[in-house]
Design an enzyme around this catalytic site. Structure first.
Site, PDB file in Angstrom:
ATOM      1  N   ARG A  42      32.641 100.222  15.093  1.00  0.00           N
ATOM      2  CA  ARG A  42      32.197 101.184  16.106  1.00  0.00           C
ATOM      3  C   ARG A  42      32.128 100.438  17.427  1.00  0.00           C
ATOM      4  NH1 ARG A  42      26.942 103.182  17.846  1.00  0.00           N
ATOM      5  NH2 ARG A  42      27.004 105.424  18.272  1.00  0.00           N
ATOM      6  N   SER A 111      30.631 113.594  11.208  1.00  0.00           N
ATOM      7  CA  SER A 111      29.171 113.708  11.334  1.00  0.00           C
ATOM      8  C   SER A 111      28.786 115.178  11.314  1.00  0.00           C
ATOM      9  CB  SER A 111      28.696 113.125  12.668  1.00  0.00           C
ATOM     10  OG  SER A 111      29.104 111.791  12.801  1.00  0.00           O
ATOM     11  N   LYS A 140      21.192 105.190  18.827  1.00  0.00           N
ATOM     12  CA  LYS A 140      21.971 106.300  19.404  1.00  0.00           C
ATOM     13  C   LYS A 140      20.990 107.265  20.039  1.00  0.00           C
ATOM     14  CE  LYS A 140      25.292 109.874  17.879  1.00  0.00           C
ATOM     15  NZ  LYS A 140      26.486 109.724  18.694  1.00  0.00           N
TER      16      LYS A 140
HETATM   17  N1  TZP Z   1      24.663 108.362  14.289  1.00  0.00           N
HETATM   18  C1  TZP Z   1      23.528 108.973  14.004  1.00  0.00           C
HETATM   19  S1  TZP Z   1      22.201 107.945  14.129  1.00  0.00           S
HETATM   20  C2  TZP Z   1      23.209 106.621  14.529  1.00  0.00           C
HETATM   21  C3  TZP Z   1      24.525 107.057  14.576  1.00  0.00           C
HETATM   22  C4  TZP Z   1      25.688 106.224  14.913  1.00  0.00           C
HETATM   23  C5  TZP Z   1      22.701 105.260  14.826  1.00  0.00           C
HETATM   24  C6  TZP Z   1      22.406 104.481  13.590  1.00  0.00           C
HETATM   25  O1  TZP Z   1      21.977 103.178  13.904  1.00  0.00           O
HETATM   26  P1  TZP Z   1      20.696 102.507  13.237  1.00  0.00           P
HETATM   27  O2  TZP Z   1      20.510 101.222  14.025  1.00  0.00           O
HETATM   28  O3  TZP Z   1      21.026 102.222  11.805  1.00  0.00           O
HETATM   29  O4  TZP Z   1      19.539 103.445  13.425  1.00  0.00           O
END
Ligand code: TZP
Ligand code: MG
Length: 215
Positions: A42, A111, A140
Site C-alpha cells: 500500500r 473494501s 486511515k
Molecule cells: N482501511 C480501513 S482501516 C485501515 C484501512 C487501510 C487502516 C488500517 O491500519 P491499522 O494501523 O491496522 O489500523
C-alpha cells in the site's frame, strides 16, 4: 474459489512510514518468515517508477514464500509486477472495470462498509472483501468505525472470503470472535511494532484462535 479463505488469516498491509532505518523489504521478509498469509503493498505517496521497482521486488519475495501478493489501488502496477491481486476501495475504480483490466485470473479485493456494498461488490466480481474499520484507527482518517453487528451481517451475507481491518491489535483481536470473519488485515500492529516478525507470530496465533472461536 480463486482466493483461499486461509490466505485472509493474517493479512499484512505495508506502510513505509514505519520502516525507519530498516527497509520495507526487510520488514516484509520478517513478516513472511513469521507466517503472514497474505501481503498487500500500500503506497500512497510513492512515484510510479519507485512503486514499480518495489512491487517487482516484493512480488518475487512473496512468491518464494508462496504467499499471495496484492497491490493497493494501482491496477497498472499490479499487472506490470505480476501481482496475485489488486485491492480497491469504494472510491476507487469499480470492480467490473478492474476485472476488465486485470483479466480473470487476478484476485480482486474490495473494501465494503455495509451489507449492500458487500453484495454489490461480490455481484461485480470481488474475490474477497475487506471490512472495516472494525476498531478506531489513526492509520486511515476517512473511514468510520463498523459496528460488530454489521461485520457479522456481512460475513453471513456473502460466500467470498472476508478480512477485518482497522485498529486491530493483539489486545482486541479476540473481540472479533463469533463474527464469522476469515482473518485480520493489519498495518500498525505489525509494521509499527519494534519487531514486526515477533508481532506477526503473536497475531497469527491469536487470529487462529479468533477464527476457531466462531464455531
Ligand atoms: N482501511 C480501513 S482501516 C485501515 C484501512 C487501510 C487502516 C488500517 O491500519 P491499522 O494501523 O491496522 O489500523
Ligand atoms: Mg483505495
Amino acid at each position: 474459489m480463486k482466493c483461499d479463505k486461509k490466505a485472509m488469516l493474517l493479512y499484512a498491509v505495508t506502510d513505509r512510514a514505519w520502516a525507519g532505518k530498516s527497509r520495507l523489504y526487510e520488514q516484509v521478509e520478517e513478516v513472511l518468515k513469521n507466517g503472514a498469509t497474505c501481503v498487500q503493498l500500500r503506497e500512497k505517496d510513492l512515484d510510479e517508477e519507485s512503486f514499480l521497482t518495489e512491487a517487482m521486488e516484493l512480488a518475487n519475495l512473496c512468491k518464494q514464500y508462496h504467499v499471495p501478493f496484492i497491490i493497493n489501488d494501482n491496477v497498472d502496477i499490479a499487472v506490470k509486477c505480476g501481482a496475485d491481486g489488486i485491492h480497491v476501495g469504494q472510491e476507487d475504480m469499480i470492480t467490473s472495470a478492474v476485472r476488465a483490466r486485470v483479466g480473470e485470473s487476478m484476485i480482486i479485493g474490495v473494501s465494503a462498509h455495509t451489507v449492500e456494498e458487500a453484495l454489490e461488490a461480490v455481484k461485480n466480481g470481488a474475490d474477497y472483501l475487506g471490512l472495516g474499520s472494525v476498531f478506531s484507527t489513526s492509520t486511515k482518517s476517512d473511514v468510520d468505525q463498523m459496528p460488530y453487528e454489521t461485520l457479522k451481517a456481512i460475513c453471513h451475507a456473502v460466500d467470498v472470503p472476508t478480512v477485518a481491518i482497522g485498529g486491530i491489535s493483539k489486545k482486541n483481536i479476540l473481540q472479533l470472535s463469533g463474527s464469522g470473519v476469515d482473518g485480520v488485515a493489519v498495518i500498525s500492529a505489525i509494521f509499527g511494532a519494534e519487531d514486526p516478525g515477533a508481532a506477526t507470530a503473536e497475531l497469527l496465533t491469536l487470529a487462529d484462535e479468533m477464527v476457531r472461536n466462531h464455531a
